[in-house]
Design an enzyme around this catalytic site. Structure first.
Site, PDB file in Angstrom:
ATOM      1  N   HIS A   1      -9.906   4.087   8.093  1.00 45.00           N
ATOM      2  CA  HIS A   1     -10.263   2.633   7.718  1.00 45.00           C
ATOM      3  C   HIS A   1     -11.872   2.462   7.824  1.00 45.00           C
ATOM      4  CE1 HIS A   1      -6.149   1.893   6.828  1.00 45.00           C
ATOM      5  NE2 HIS A   1      -6.642   0.697   6.059  1.00 45.00           N
TER       6      HIS A   1
ATOM      7  N   ASN B   1       1.044  -1.194   0.087  1.00 44.71           N
ATOM      8  CA  ASN B   1      -0.217   0.045   0.004  1.00 44.71           C
ATOM      9  C   ASN B   1       0.895   1.202   0.214  1.00 44.71           C
ATOM     10  OD1 ASN B   1      -2.403   1.436  -0.070  1.00 44.71           O
ATOM     11  ND2 ASN B   1      -3.180   0.703   1.820  1.00 44.71           N
TER      12      ASN B   1
END
Length: 487
Positions: A374, A338
């Protein structure tokens, strides 16, 4: 780490693990049923791969055309993808894009605009999480919206930097600072670019504008020679996709919650968590490699040249696959996984907290931001808390081995290197799996059940090291080595 968007796409790939039979009726619903997936999952997968024909259309019909045509193409294609996947709920992203444009225009290059953007965009995202929350991963509008949120926050900060004295900016800030005033069409094209709207990667407005102006090419004045590099990333992504599809029925997080898992020997529970922890990340790797290929094909992945003249196509790379597969360190996995999201957090959060004067505090607040971004589930907080703890302990252990003559000599024995590597990798992936357990199960009742079954091994292990390693360092590192380090 991975994002909510990544988790939703991972669930999509997990659902698509049937035998892939041929079908006569090509309606989406029946096709999805025949593949063992939901219709929403099939729409998402189709949309990700749709980036390739869209990139080809851009290359052959819009490259070096008027900017407004390119912005319109990107905005229209992205909005169409949003509508195809989420129906009328595409208005959430459109509303935030339009309001962000108004914030830039009405508030200008002010710190007020930056704070307004940060508060509004994060509040909208968190409200979306709250009102759409379930106990499982769902494919809903919040999936691409978390990607968009970072884009728009970064846009406001870069726009603010563009109004500051160039000499007061770091070289990195100068690179991303927006000197002009973006139009609504430019902001929309940037926000809805088809190769990154659903699952990323992150990129700056300046980089996007270079694409629109035809500057992202290895052959000035011509289309980039990016077809082969794009196909390589696509092929690698398909390899991971096939592997994940074949193995996913046998390695699932659901098994962690079963009575059978609880009754297995302790060593088996740990080994299953280790294998699952490595395997579960492959679903994210798949999606990022496929979307990276789209970005490369369009030219957005162009990143200049190496010193030897080799073209770099890694501007939108979210994975360093070789490092990811071989590193025995937690920090190595973080550096390879990521990448663009981590770079975004480093650039816009971590480095902007430099005024705190404490690197660990800045790192902790950055991870807290990531956890909230998130989602609102407790598992995200636990996962990033573990990452923070593990990185600190790994740094302590590295310093101890480097500064202790005895440990340094022991670590340099060539014959023992394979053994050291095996031990490191075992610890590495066991506790990556431990951290990912909270991330993937995300509700407290689920991850707590699994952690109890292995006696909170990760917390016990790393908290023990956190408090004991400083004393070991004092005992094993000679005073002269400590003085040399201070100098």
């Amino acid at each position: 780490m991975a994002s909510t968007a990544d988790g939703d796409v991972g669930e999509t790939l997990g659902q698509m693990r049937g035998l892939w039979p041929g079908v006569e009726d090509l309606s989406l619903n029946k096709l999805a049923t025949s593949l063992g997936a939901s219709e929403q999952a099939l729409r998402l997968i189709f949309s990700i791969f749709l980036g390739y024909p869209l990139a080809l259309f851009y290359r052959h019909y819009l490259f070096y055309k008027d900017s407004y045509l390119i912005h319109l193409f990107h905005a229209f294609s992205g909005l169409s993808i949003a509508y195809f996947n989420f129906g009328h709920q595409f208005y959430h992203s459109l509303l935030c894009v339009v309001l962000q444009f108004l914030i830039l225009r009405l508030m200008g290059r002010t710190i007020t605009a930056v704070f307004t953007t940060l508060c509004f965009q994060m509040a909208y995202l968190l409200a979306g999480y709250y009102y759409t929350a379930t106990g499982d991963y769902d494919i809903k509008w919040t999936m691409p919206h978390c990607v968009l949120t970072l884009k728009l926050i970064g846009l406001s900060i870069d726009y603010y930097d563009g109004g500051k004295d160039r000499n007061s900016l770091s070289s990195e800030q100068q690179k991303y600072a927006i000197l002009g005033v973006p139009s609504l069409l430019e902001v929309a094209g940037f926000s809805y670019f088809y190769g990154a709207f659903l699952v990323g990667p992150q990129f700056s407005m300046n980089h996007y504008m270079k694409l629109v102006k035809g500057q992202l090419t290895d052959v000035p004045g011509k289309m980039p020679n990016s077809t082969i590099p794009a196909l390589k990333r696509l092929s690698l992504g398909l390899v991971y996709l096939v592997g994940y599809t074949l193995l996913s029925p046998h390695i699932t997080e659901d098994y962690l919650l079963t009575e059978d898992y609880d009754t297995r020997p302790f060593w088996f529970r740990c080994m299953y968590m280790l294998i699952w922890g490595k395997f579960v990340l492959y679903k994210y790797v798949t999606c990022w490699l496929v979307t990276e290929g789209v970005c490369i094909l369009s030219g957005l992945g162009f990143n200049g040249f190496e010193e030897n003249g080799t073209v770099k196509w890694d501007a939108c790379a979210n994975m360093k696959v070789w490092l990811f597969e071989t590193t025995p360190r937690f920090t190595g996995t973080i550096a390879s996984f990521n990448i663009n999201t981590n770079a975004w957090v480093a650039r816009y959060i971590f480095k902007r907290l430099k005024f705190l004067g404490n690197k660990e505090l800045s790192q902790g607040l950055s991870l807290l931001f990531l956890a909230l971004w998130h989602g609102l589930h407790s598992g995200y907080l636990i996962c990033f808390q573990m990452e923070f703890l593990i990185v600190i302990v790994e740094k302590q252990a590295t310093n101890l081995i480097r500064d202790s003559p005895a440990l340094s000599s022991l670590a340099s024995i060539t014959a023992l290197q394979p053994f050291y590597y095996l031990v490191q990798q075992t610890i590495h992936w066991l506790f990556m799996g431990y951290s990912m357990t909270a991330f993937c199960l995300f509700t407290w009742d689920k991850w707590l059940k699994v952690y109890r079954s292995i006696y909170f091994l990760g917390h016990v292990f790393f908290l023990s090291l956190l408090f004991t390693l400083p004393y070991v360092y004092k005992a094993m590192v000679p005073r002269k080595e400590k003085l040399k380090k201070r100098e």
